[in-house]
Design a protein around this motif. Structure first.
Motif, PDB file in Angstrom:
ATOM      1  N   TRP A   1      -5.414 -10.062   1.084  1.00 58.57           N
ATOM      2  CA  TRP A   1      -5.086 -10.431  -0.336  1.00 58.57           C
ATOM      3  C   TRP A   1      -6.287  -9.927  -1.211  1.00 58.57           C
ATOM      4  O   TRP A   1      -6.116  -9.186  -2.312  1.00 58.57           O
ATOM      5  CB  TRP A   1      -4.597 -11.515  -0.846  1.00 58.57           C
ATOM      6  CG  TRP A   1      -4.100 -11.728  -2.308  1.00 58.57           C
ATOM      7  CD1 TRP A   1      -4.877 -12.588  -3.248  1.00 58.57           C
ATOM      8  CD2 TRP A   1      -3.227 -11.003  -2.976  1.00 58.57           C
ATOM      9  NE1 TRP A   1      -4.418 -12.394  -4.327  1.00 58.57           N
ATOM     10  CE2 TRP A   1      -3.338 -11.490  -4.492  1.00 58.57           C
ATOM     11  CE3 TRP A   1      -2.415  -9.979  -2.709  1.00 58.57           C
ATOM     12  CZ2 TRP A   1      -2.550 -11.009  -5.339  1.00 58.57           C
ATOM     13  CZ3 TRP A   1      -1.536  -9.611  -3.623  1.00 58.57           C
ATOM     14  CH2 TRP A   1      -1.675 -10.072  -5.147  1.00 58.57           C
ATOM     15  N   GLU A   2      -7.469 -10.383  -0.661  1.00 61.02           N
ATOM     16  CA  GLU A   2      -8.507 -10.245  -1.833  1.00 61.02           C
ATOM     17  C   GLU A   2      -9.592  -8.773  -1.417  1.00 61.02           C
ATOM     18  O   GLU A   2     -10.270  -8.581  -2.097  1.00 61.02           O
ATOM     19  CB  GLU A   2      -9.642 -11.474  -1.374  1.00 61.02           C
ATOM     20  CG  GLU A   2      -8.877 -12.663  -2.286  1.00 61.02           C
ATOM     21  CD  GLU A   2      -9.931 -13.944  -1.977  1.00 61.02           C
ATOM     22  OE1 GLU A   2     -10.947 -13.747  -0.973  1.00 61.02           O
ATOM     23  OE2 GLU A   2      -9.557 -15.002  -2.374  1.00 61.02           O
ATOM     24  N   HIS A   3      -8.825  -8.197  -0.329  1.00 61.21           N
ATOM     25  CA  HIS A   3      -9.573  -6.774  -0.248  1.00 61.21           C
ATOM     26  C   HIS A   3      -9.619  -5.755  -1.227  1.00 61.21           C
ATOM     27  O   HIS A   3      -8.444  -5.959  -2.283  1.00 61.21           O
ATOM     28  CB  HIS A   3      -8.817  -6.260   1.198  1.00 61.21           C
ATOM     29  CG  HIS A   3      -9.814  -5.209   1.800  1.00 61.21           C
ATOM     30  ND1 HIS A   3      -9.772  -3.877   1.173  1.00 61.21           N
ATOM     31  CD2 HIS A   3     -10.483  -5.272   2.773  1.00 61.21           C
ATOM     32  CE1 HIS A   3     -10.450  -3.102   1.916  1.00 61.21           C
ATOM     33  NE2 HIS A   3     -11.032  -3.753   2.962  1.00 61.21           N
ATOM     34  N   PRO A   4     -10.437  -5.305  -1.537  1.00 65.33           N
ATOM     35  CA  PRO A   4     -10.400  -4.310  -2.736  1.00 65.33           C
ATOM     36  C   PRO A   4      -9.559  -3.308  -2.916  1.00 65.33           C
ATOM     37  O   PRO A   4      -8.862  -2.824  -3.753  1.00 65.33           O
ATOM     38  CB  PRO A   4     -11.842  -3.640  -2.650  1.00 65.33           C
ATOM     39  CG  PRO A   4     -12.624  -4.622  -1.909  1.00 65.33           C
ATOM     40  CD  PRO A   4     -11.696  -5.170  -0.989  1.00 65.33           C
ATOM     41  N   ALA A   5      -8.904  -2.788  -1.301  1.00 66.14           N
ATOM     42  CA  ALA A   5      -7.801  -2.103  -1.348  1.00 66.14           C
ATOM     43  C   ALA A   5      -6.604  -2.689  -2.009  1.00 66.14           C
ATOM     44  O   ALA A   5      -5.794  -1.927  -2.383  1.00 66.14           O
ATOM     45  CB  ALA A   5      -7.843  -1.334   0.112  1.00 66.14           C
TER      46      ALA A   5
ATOM     47  N   MET B   1      -2.438  -3.245  -6.008  1.00 67.62           N
ATOM     48  CA  MET B   1      -1.668  -4.303  -6.947  1.00 67.62           C
ATOM     49  C   MET B   1      -1.765  -3.730  -8.534  1.00 67.62           C
ATOM     50  O   MET B   1      -1.072  -3.792  -9.243  1.00 67.62           O
ATOM     51  CB  MET B   1      -2.111  -5.595  -6.872  1.00 67.62           C
ATOM     52  CG  MET B   1      -2.000  -6.201  -5.390  1.00 67.62           C
ATOM     53  SD  MET B   1      -0.179  -5.991  -4.906  1.00 67.62           S
ATOM     54  CE  MET B   1       0.703  -6.748  -6.065  1.00 67.62           C
ATOM     55  N   SER B   2      -3.087  -3.403  -8.839  1.00 65.39           N
ATOM     56  CA  SER B   2      -3.372  -2.695 -10.057  1.00 65.39           C
ATOM     57  C   SER B   2      -2.483  -1.408 -10.353  1.00 65.39           C
ATOM     58  O   SER B   2      -1.952  -1.369 -11.504  1.00 65.39           O
ATOM     59  CB  SER B   2      -4.730  -2.492 -10.280  1.00 65.39           C
ATOM     60  OG  SER B   2      -5.131  -1.986 -11.533  1.00 65.39           O
ATOM     61  N   LEU B   3      -2.316  -0.720  -9.220  1.00 68.46           N
ATOM     62  CA  LEU B   3      -1.289   0.584  -9.504  1.00 68.46           C
ATOM     63  C   LEU B   3      -0.119   0.134  -9.727  1.00 68.46           C
ATOM     64  O   LEU B   3       0.657   0.718 -10.842  1.00 68.46           O
ATOM     65  CB  LEU B   3      -1.723   1.406  -8.189  1.00 68.46           C
ATOM     66  CG  LEU B   3      -2.786   2.345  -8.234  1.00 68.46           C
ATOM     67  CD1 LEU B   3      -2.613   3.232  -6.736  1.00 68.46           C
ATOM     68  CD2 LEU B   3      -2.666   3.449  -9.303  1.00 68.46           C
ATOM     69  N   LEU B   4       0.328  -0.726  -9.149  1.00 67.25           N
ATOM     70  CA  LEU B   4       1.627  -1.200  -9.099  1.00 67.25           C
ATOM     71  C   LEU B   4       2.152  -2.020 -10.537  1.00 67.25           C
ATOM     72  O   LEU B   4       3.054  -1.782 -11.379  1.00 67.25           O
ATOM     73  CB  LEU B   4       2.188  -2.161  -7.837  1.00 67.25           C
ATOM     74  CG  LEU B   4       2.048  -1.577  -6.671  1.00 67.25           C
ATOM     75  CD1 LEU B   4       2.415  -2.626  -5.599  1.00 67.25           C
ATOM     76  CD2 LEU B   4       3.500  -0.710  -6.441  1.00 67.25           C
ATOM     77  N   ALA B   5       1.072  -2.531 -10.968  1.00 59.49           N
ATOM     78  CA  ALA B   5       1.444  -3.359 -12.160  1.00 59.49           C
ATOM     79  C   ALA B   5       1.196  -2.298 -13.325  1.00 59.49           C
ATOM     80  O   ALA B   5       2.250  -2.339 -14.294  1.00 59.49           O
ATOM     81  CB  ALA B   5       0.215  -4.370 -12.288  1.00 59.49           C
TER      82      ALA B   5
ATOM     83  N   ALA C   1       0.931  -1.175  -0.033  1.00 57.16           N
ATOM     84  CA  ALA C   1      -0.008  -0.096   0.065  1.00 57.16           C
ATOM     85  C   ALA C   1       0.781   1.238  -0.131  1.00 57.16           C
ATOM     86  O   ALA C   1       0.406   2.119  -0.645  1.00 57.16           O
ATOM     87  CB  ALA C   1      -1.153  -0.164   1.180  1.00 57.16           C
ATOM     88  N   ARG C   2       2.003   1.242   0.842  1.00 57.22           N
ATOM     89  CA  ARG C   2       2.646   2.368   0.818  1.00 57.22           C
ATOM     90  C   ARG C   2       3.693   2.659  -0.395  1.00 57.22           C
ATOM     91  O   ARG C   2       3.998   3.840  -0.871  1.00 57.22           O
ATOM     92  CB  ARG C   2       3.714   2.275   2.204  1.00 57.22           C
ATOM     93  CG  ARG C   2       2.760   2.495   3.496  1.00 57.22           C
ATOM     94  CD  ARG C   2       3.847   2.450   4.811  1.00 57.22           C
ATOM     95  NE  ARG C   2       4.679   1.275   5.024  1.00 57.22           N
ATOM     96  CZ  ARG C   2       5.900   1.476   4.862  1.00 57.22           C
ATOM     97  NH1 ARG C   2       6.601   2.549   4.784  1.00 57.22           N
ATOM     98  NH2 ARG C   2       6.571   0.321   4.949  1.00 57.22           N
ATOM     99  N   MET C   3       3.962   1.359  -1.010  1.00 50.64           N
ATOM    100  CA  MET C   3       4.649   1.395  -2.039  1.00 50.64           C
ATOM    101  C   MET C   3       3.835   2.192  -3.403  1.00 50.64           C
ATOM    102  O   MET C   3       4.306   2.813  -4.185  1.00 50.64           O
ATOM    103  CB  MET C   3       5.074  -0.016  -2.624  1.00 50.64           C
ATOM    104  CG  MET C   3       6.136  -0.032  -3.698  1.00 50.64           C
ATOM    105  SD  MET C   3       6.600  -1.782  -3.874  1.00 50.64           S
ATOM    106  CE  MET C   3       7.328  -1.808  -5.549  1.00 50.64           C
ATOM    107  N   ALA C   4       2.598   1.681  -3.453  1.00 46.11           N
ATOM    108  CA  ALA C   4       1.738   2.051  -4.404  1.00 46.11           C
ATOM    109  C   ALA C   4       1.403   3.351  -4.646  1.00 46.11           C
ATOM    110  O   ALA C   4       1.144   4.091  -5.429  1.00 46.11           O
ATOM    111  CB  ALA C   4       0.372   1.065  -4.304  1.00 46.11           C
ATOM    112  N   HIS C   5       1.472   4.103  -3.151  1.00 47.31           N
ATOM    113  CA  HIS C   5       1.054   5.403  -3.167  1.00 47.31           C
ATOM    114  C   HIS C   5       2.103   6.243  -2.901  1.00 47.31           C
ATOM    115  O   HIS C   5       2.086   7.586  -2.446  1.00 47.31           O
ATOM    116  CB  HIS C   5       0.355   5.586  -1.912  1.00 47.31           C
ATOM    117  CG  HIS C   5      -1.399   5.103  -2.183  1.00 47.31           C
ATOM    118  ND1 HIS C   5      -2.291   5.581  -3.123  1.00 47.31           N
ATOM    119  CD2 HIS C   5      -1.797   3.649  -1.899  1.00 47.31           C
ATOM    120  CE1 HIS C   5      -3.321   4.814  -3.019  1.00 47.31           C
ATOM    121  NE2 HIS C   5      -3.154   3.772  -2.470  1.00 47.31           N
TER     122      HIS C   5
END
Length: 398
Positions: free
Chosen positions: A131-135, A140-144, A98-102
């Protein structure tokens, strides 16, 4: 993303989680392959594994703190970021992702993720619900989208007692995925998503609706794409098959889970091969308790599942789409109809029954596209997959 080779410098980030112990073996295996390894741990990671364990394996001092006077007098974190040929975070916790994505940079490892120009990979490890939480899915989508390579996670029994996706990949599998040779082949550098196997649609906690798909054709197809240089994501329903070498795998159970896994990753795909036998319908109101056998008959209301293949084919600027059709009669007519109805680029159709299709080692295919067709004779599914890819490559390039 280029792979890691002998002589490269690998910066291994370790975050807090029980899977941190796997990273000791990971560092050891990379060292055996001739890769120079330096380790950066978060403060939380040191609660699970001691820095001395990594130092003993790598022969290098382990960094933990951003404000370390012994190193930061000369901007040591920038020098470390420049040193790396590849940055791998394993395990990568939900919090760190989460911190990496933001774009947070409040500790040494997150700062290095911002400061390095090297390729970055992450091996997630967490509880299945996290892992399955929407957040987490959004992160993961942002990082990809930014080019971060996601390795796993695998499914199975978790340390917390739950079962599902969230296990960090084993060290040997991570090394295999990252230390690939320079990609050559018909699909060199292309990003491919393959779906495989059946789906299971829950009736109650112990019963489900499914089908006879073994997943063997989809797995053979994923392996063939990887052999031809593609970067392959395999989204698999419940099967008893080993992951092909060089393939990243996501395990799902239901059609809705498969739909979500596909569309979490489809924006980066060049080719989509829908080989899974996705259930057309699911129980409308699955019971949260085991249904008891009381009456002579039971009515089960079913609702339609989303059509993953058709939705992918309908995407604007979407990937090349290869669908599969399993038929019991009128193979060419039904497959041609499916080609038009779903709007896909190509259909690979086969008859089921008479030792063809499900639960067999061999198959035969009729391959159809808008202005052509070709028959592939009965043969082992791995050979059939390779032959199919030659046809796909010609049409894809066209």
């Amino acid at each position: 993303m280029r792979g890691i080779e002998a002589g490269n410098n690998l910066l291994l980030g370790v975050t807090g989680g029980i899977a941190a112990y796997k990273s000791i073996e990971l560092a050891r295996l990379f060292r055996r392959k001739g890769v120079e390894v330096r380790v950066v741990m978060t403060e939380a990671a040191t609660r699970f594994v001691g820095p001395m364990s990594f130092q003993a394996v790598t022969g290098e001092a382990v960094r933990v703190r951003l404000f370390d006077e012994a190193h930061e007098a000369a901007m040591g974190h920038i020098e470390l970021a420049r040193w790396a040929d590849h940055l791998l975070v394993a395990p990568a916790s939900a919090d760190f992702l989460a911190r990496m994505a933001h774009g947070f940079g409040d500790d040494l490892l997150s700062t290095l993720c911002l400061a390095t120009s090297a390729p970055v990979s992450v091996a997630p490890a967490m509880n299945v619900n996290m892992w399955e939480h929407p957040a987490t899915r959004a992160n993961m989508s942002l990082l990809a989208d930014r080019g971060v390579r996601v390795l796993g996670p695998a499914s199975g029994d978790l340390a917390c007692g739950d079962t599902g996706a969230g296990r960090m990949l084993e060290a040997a599998e991570i090394v295999s995925l990252l230390m690939y040779p320079r990609k050559t082949g018909l699909f060199a550098g292309e990003k491919v998503i393959v779906t495989a196997g059946p789906t299971r649609e829950a009736v109650d906690p112990v019963r489900f609706i499914s089908n006879r798909s073994s997943g063997k054709m989809g797995f053979a197809l994923a392996e063939a794409f990887a052999e031809q240089g593609a970067e392959v994501l395999l989204v698999s329903g419940p099967v008893n098959l080993d992951t092909p070498a060089g393939v990243r795998r996501l395990d799902v159970q239901s059609a809705l889970e498969m739909h979500r896994a596909v569309f979490d990753n489809i924006r980066n795909a060049d080719i989509f091969a829908g080989c899974a036998a996705v259930a057309d319908y699911r129980p409308e109101n699955p019971s949260d308790r085991k249904l008891k056998k009381n009456d002579d008959q039971m009515a089960l209301s079913l609702v339609k599942n989303p059509d993953i293949l058709a939705e992918v084919a309908a995407l604007e600027n979407g990937p090349f789409t290869l669908g599969f059709a399993a038929e019991t009669q009128e193979l060419a007519e039904n497959a041609r109809g499916k080609l038009a109805a779903k709007g896909v680029d190509m259909i690979a159709a086969n008859l089921v029954g008479e030792n063809l299709g499900f639960d067999t080692e061999q198959n035969a295919l009729l391959v159809l596209w808008s202005d052509g067709e070709q028959r592939l004779p009965k043969q082992p599914k791995k050979g059939l997959a390779r032959a199919l890819l030659e046809i796909v490559a010609e049409q894809y390039q066209t």
